[in-house]
Design a protein around this motif. Structure first.
Motif: not given
Length: 61
Positions: A1-24
């Motif tokens: 379960m911890s691996d799943f949560l870590i993977g989900f955390g990385f997913f959120l980080i990557i998605e957040g970076l896309v919205y923060a760095l290149a919204p247009l």
């Protein structure tokens, strides 16, 4: 379960970076997405899944 949560955390980080760095870029991509044929979207999704499984397999072996 911890691996799943870590993977989900990385997913959120990557998605957040896309919205923060290149919204247009994201907005332009969303505008063009309806014009991409369904089979190309499916193929891109399957390639992404295969690459992800392969990467996990290599790392976790």
């Amino acid at each position: 379960m911890s691996d799943f949560l870590i993977g989900f955390g990385f997913f959120l980080i990557i998605e957040g970076l896309v919205y923060a760095l290149a919204p247009l870029v994201l907005v332009e991509l969303a505008k063009r997405l309806p014009y991409v044929p369904e089979h190309q979207l499916r193929l891109a999704g399957l390639v992404s899944v295969a690459a992800g499984v392969g990467l996990v397999w290599l790392v976790r072996g």
